[in-house]
Write an enzyme that holds these catalytic residues in place. Sequence first.
Site: not given
Lengths: 270, 270
Positions: B74, B78, B100, B105, B132, B215
């Site tokens: 990842r 990124y 999102y 954060v 979230a 969530a």
Amino acid sequence: MRDLALFRNLYGDAETMRHIGRPMPSAQAAGSLRATINAARNTGGPYFFVIVEGCSERSIGLCSIRGFSARTCRVEAGLMLLRAARGQGYATEALGALIDAAFQSLPIDSVWVQYRPANVIAARLCDALGFVKSQAQHSRGTKTVQCIRTLWRPGWRKPSHQPLKGNTMSNVIGFLENAGRDAALRHASREQLLLAISRETIEPALRSALLDQDRSRIDAMLGARDTMHCMVLPVKTPKKAPPKKVPGKAPPKKAPAKKPAKKAPAKRKR
Amino acid sequence: MKPSTKPNPKTGSLACVGIGITLGSHLSPLARSYIEQADVVFMAVSDGIVEKWIESMNADVRSLQPLYAEGKSRIKTYREMVNAILTQVRAGKKVCAAFYGHPGVFAWAPHKSIAIARNEGFVARMEPGISAEDCLYADLGIDPGAVGCQHYEASQLLYYKRRIDPSAYLVLWQVGVVGDRSLAQTATASAFRQLLVERLAQNYPLSHKVVIYRAATLPIHAPHIKRIALGKLASAHIEAPDTLVIAPAQKLVPDTTMLRKLEKLYRAQA
């Protein structure tokens, strides 16, 4: 010039004017536009807006808000569309946006409209937007009977903003967006959701998937990406696990080098 | 004549915005405005439907999802995100990157993109979103101010010696991939979670109730809240977006030394 052409096409067209009044000759339409522009300069309106089709950027109609007074706390809304632009959901979308803007920007309690009893399309439009029926009244200064319908602020719920052109995707996204920002729908029961969904132009299979909260069916029917990666944070890992300590055993001593070792070159920072 | 050393103002710009968690409920007017006014919009969001929603706001919306791949680190993904975003900024475009939740954060790429863009002389901003974490406080009825709240990326508890205060709340993020040092997995096996249980058992009894929380990303959904005993965590069904919430297991212990000193201060002031 563009506005004048639109004005002439609307007010000069007998079919468009059949539920409003006599069609205007070209010169009269130009005079009426000037009067409209002058009147729109007043602080209290009336406010006129040109309806523009998003995909073609063509002017397709007019809508207006008039008669605002802080005493009555209500305004009258009106809308006219060119013949070619009818039957595609534009009236619902434009009048919905106009009402939404009126409630957001004016301290009013209600929006009202009037139309002739024979204007079935206007009646349907009012039904779709939730206007409440009032008694038919004589239009001021005429013998014509008008239907008066009122929409109250507490009962107002904006329909999906996407044009209803049989575009299922837009309707579903619009419905979800409205459900997300409407306090009456955000935590609604299944029955309340069912009622809200039934007002939208959404095909039955998709309605059922939405009500069942079946994500994979919804994604499949909308052609949405089903596998999503959500992580955007890498965690730094220690480069090597520390050597295991063996209690009681001293580390083996290295034999002394015969020659002093050469200084190793500095390691590059990674 | 000496040429001016002042650099030309760069036309490209970057805004990293948060779209919140729930479709339609959390998008701020400012974030929407950035999305609508951008020349290019990049998005890294939670759902395929949310992607469709963002696509309805701008003609040029590009998903960052294709940069992820099973088995691909990842951190590489990124870096590619940062490159994709900055390429457009350097081309003089007004770029909006929509993430999102909150873009700052548990999100490396937005911070990195902004830092590089600013370093190269571009205007770059971050606009907060509802995260979230915010949803978690509302859905679980937790006030982080009451006894304090610790947040860790779950793997950090395995890689490093972190001090946990069991008299405060503990929230562990990315628990679905705990222990994945390769950063290439989308889920880790229960054996990895068992190590986490082992670590947490140093501070909590295995019978202590923990919450697996997720969530609601669609407004027709409810948040996912599952309470289990800590000892059952390894065998529990946990997905990538899930978060582990652990309530305090101990009462706050008064600091008698400090309290005595405070008492002396009060008396001296009286």
